[in-house]
Write a protein that holds these residues in place. Structure first.
Motif, mmCIF file in Angstrom:
data_model
loop_
_atom_site.group_PDB
_atom_site.id
_atom_site.type_symbol
_atom_site.label_atom_id
_atom_site.label_comp_id
_atom_site.label_asym_id
_atom_site.label_seq_id
_atom_site.Cartn_x
_atom_site.Cartn_y
_atom_site.Cartn_z
ATOM 1 N N TYR A 4 0.869 -1.177 0.000
ATOM 2 C CA TYR A 4 0.000 0.000 0.000
ATOM 3 C C TYR A 4 0.906 1.227 0.000
ATOM 4 O O TYR A 4 1.339 1.675 1.058
ATOM 5 C CB TYR A 4 -0.872 -0.061 1.258
ATOM 6 C CG TYR A 4 -1.877 1.044 1.507
ATOM 7 C CD1 TYR A 4 -1.961 2.191 0.715
ATOM 8 C CD2 TYR A 4 -2.765 0.926 2.572
ATOM 9 C CE1 TYR A 4 -2.898 3.179 0.984
ATOM 10 C CE2 TYR A 4 -3.710 1.908 2.844
ATOM 11 C CZ TYR A 4 -3.761 3.039 2.049
ATOM 12 O OH TYR A 4 -4.685 4.024 2.328
ATOM 13 N N GLY A 58 2.605 4.599 0.306
ATOM 14 C CA GLY A 58 2.235 5.696 1.220
ATOM 15 C C GLY A 58 2.077 5.180 2.629
ATOM 16 O O GLY A 58 2.818 5.556 3.532
ATOM 17 N N MET A 59 1.137 4.274 2.814
ATOM 18 C CA MET A 59 0.945 3.726 4.157
ATOM 19 C C MET A 59 2.121 2.848 4.577
ATOM 20 O O MET A 59 2.512 2.836 5.741
ATOM 21 C CB MET A 59 -0.349 2.919 4.252
ATOM 22 C CG MET A 59 -0.544 2.355 5.660
ATOM 23 S SD MET A 59 -2.087 1.475 5.912
ATOM 24 C CE MET A 59 -1.682 0.608 7.448
ATOM 25 N N LYS A 84 4.897 4.926 6.010
ATOM 26 C CA LYS A 84 4.489 5.478 7.320
ATOM 27 C C LYS A 84 4.502 4.407 8.403
ATOM 28 O O LYS A 84 4.939 4.645 9.526
ATOM 29 C CB LYS A 84 3.063 6.052 7.233
ATOM 30 C CG LYS A 84 2.993 7.401 6.590
ATOM 31 C CD LYS A 84 1.571 7.936 6.683
ATOM 32 C CE LYS A 84 1.348 9.013 5.649
ATOM 33 N NZ LYS A 84 -0.072 9.370 5.523
ATOM 34 N N ARG A 114 -9.179 -6.125 7.564
ATOM 35 C CA ARG A 114 -8.558 -5.029 8.297
ATOM 36 C C ARG A 114 -8.885 -3.725 7.571
ATOM 37 O O ARG A 114 -9.181 -3.738 6.367
ATOM 38 C CB ARG A 114 -7.034 -5.209 8.330
ATOM 39 C CG ARG A 114 -6.577 -6.545 8.884
ATOM 40 C CD ARG A 114 -6.729 -6.590 10.397
ATOM 41 N NE ARG A 114 -6.013 -7.709 10.967
ATOM 42 C CZ ARG A 114 -6.568 -8.875 11.277
ATOM 43 N NH1 ARG A 114 -7.842 -9.100 11.019
ATOM 44 N NH2 ARG A 114 -5.844 -9.832 11.841
ATOM 45 N N ALA A 152 -7.800 0.619 7.208
ATOM 46 C CA ALA A 152 -6.977 1.783 7.537
ATOM 47 C C ALA A 152 -7.740 3.028 7.095
ATOM 48 O O ALA A 152 -8.381 3.025 6.042
ATOM 49 C CB ALA A 152 -5.635 1.714 6.824
ATOM 50 N N GLN A 185 -4.422 6.016 5.995
ATOM 51 C CA GLN A 185 -3.164 5.261 6.057
ATOM 52 C C GLN A 185 -2.733 4.868 7.467
ATOM 53 O O GLN A 185 -1.560 4.608 7.698
ATOM 54 C CB GLN A 185 -2.053 6.021 5.319
ATOM 55 C CG GLN A 185 -2.467 6.368 3.881
ATOM 56 C CD GLN A 185 -1.339 6.891 3.033
ATOM 57 O OE1 GLN A 185 -0.300 7.272 3.551
ATOM 58 N NE2 GLN A 185 -1.535 6.905 1.727
ATOM 59 N N GLU A 186 -3.694 4.837 8.389
ATOM 60 C CA GLU A 186 -3.405 4.290 9.717
ATOM 61 C C GLU A 186 -4.420 3.218 10.047
ATOM 62 O O GLU A 186 -5.619 3.422 9.902
ATOM 63 C CB GLU A 186 -3.476 5.388 10.782
ATOM 64 C CG GLU A 186 -2.149 6.093 10.947
ATOM 65 C CD GLU A 186 -2.115 6.990 12.173
ATOM 66 O OE1 GLU A 186 -2.634 6.563 13.226
ATOM 67 O OE2 GLU A 186 -1.590 8.093 12.042
ATOM 68 N N MET A 187 -3.929 2.070 10.515
ATOM 69 C CA MET A 187 -4.823 0.983 10.884
ATOM 70 C C MET A 187 -5.724 1.430 12.025
ATOM 71 O O MET A 187 -5.255 2.011 13.000
ATOM 72 C CB MET A 187 -4.026 -0.235 11.319
ATOM 73 C CG MET A 187 -3.362 -0.912 10.147
ATOM 74 S SD MET A 187 -3.793 -2.658 10.056
ATOM 75 C CE MET A 187 -2.155 -3.347 10.032
#
Lengths: 153, 83
Positions: free
Chosen positions: A53, A55-56, A59, B54, B56, B59-61
């Motif tokens: 993914y 970008g993610m 991070k 899952r 996100a 871009q954060e889980m």
């Protein structure tokens, strides 16, 4: 900190040397290299394709290394992860940690790898000759994370 | 508008990698979006009832009770298998 997602192979020797280059406080470097295995879940793997993914991923890896820095005395760390098509025996991932003393580097390297396996958005698809299948996540990998969380308390 | 991304098994089974969508008025969190997407047809129903998915947000889980709002990037995917 160096975080790289790339299709091309890496030279671990060069990368590890650069990690301590000119940094006289480094007394220990621990590294881990993950390779493509030819057998997975009793089936012969002819190649894998790694998806991520964009970008993610970057991070998530920065956060994992930052979390390791908060727990151990790390001088520097690097993560290189390959994507795309890979054959058995090819290198997938390199994690290396530099510290003043070995214990910090050993633990931090293992911590980064355990979190990468469970928290960084990569997915593997295996080719088994004619057939293809998505690799399933391992429950054992989640258990390793719980172990780090308990150690923190 | 929100952006939704699908990865790995979901991308293949749903036949798309991403889409832009006007946030439905009754969708305030990820769980509500999941239920909304389930109604799109067989493949959607199958993928979005699986309990291993899952998510996100930006871009954060996050957990499925996470709030979503206009302009968010929401990604659905199976458990990760890198390294």
């Amino acid at each position: 900190m160096k975080i790289k997602i790339q299709t091309e192979d890496f030279d671990a020797g060069t990368e590890i040397k650069q990690l301590s280059n000119g940094n006289l406080q480094v007394g220990a470097i621990v590294s881990f290299i993950g390779l493509v295995r030819d057998i997975n879940d009793n089936a012969k793997v002819t190649e894998i394709v790694l998806e991520h993914y964009p970008g993610m991923t970057e991070k998530a890896l920065v956060k994992i290394v930052d979390d390791a820095r908060a727990r151990w005395a790390i001088v520097d760390a690097l993560v290189i992860h390959r994507i795309g098509r890979l054959l058995p025996n090819e290198q997938i991932v390199l994690v290396a940690v530099a510290s003043a003393h070995r214990r910090d580097a050993f633990d931090a390297c293992e911590f980064i790898m355990d979190y990468l396996k469970t928290h960084a958005p990569f997915w593997k698809k295996e080719s088994l000759g004619e057939k293809e299948r998505w690799v399933e996540a391992k429950v054992a990998d989640e258990a390793l994370i719980e172990r780090w969380q308990q150690k923190k308390d | 508008m929100i952006t939704i991304l699908y990865f790995a098994r979901l991308r293949e089974n749903l036949g798309q990698a991403s889409e832009n969508l006007a946030l439905p008025s009754n969708v305030k969190n990820v769980e509500q979006l999941r239920l909304w997407l389930q109604q799109r047809g067989d493949a959607w129903q199958r993928e979005f009832t699986k309990n291993d998915i899952r998510v996100a947000v930006n871009q954060e889980m996050v957990k499925f009770n996470a709030q979503i709002k206009d302009d968010d990037e929401i990604a659905f995917f199976p458990p990760v298998t890198g390294g």
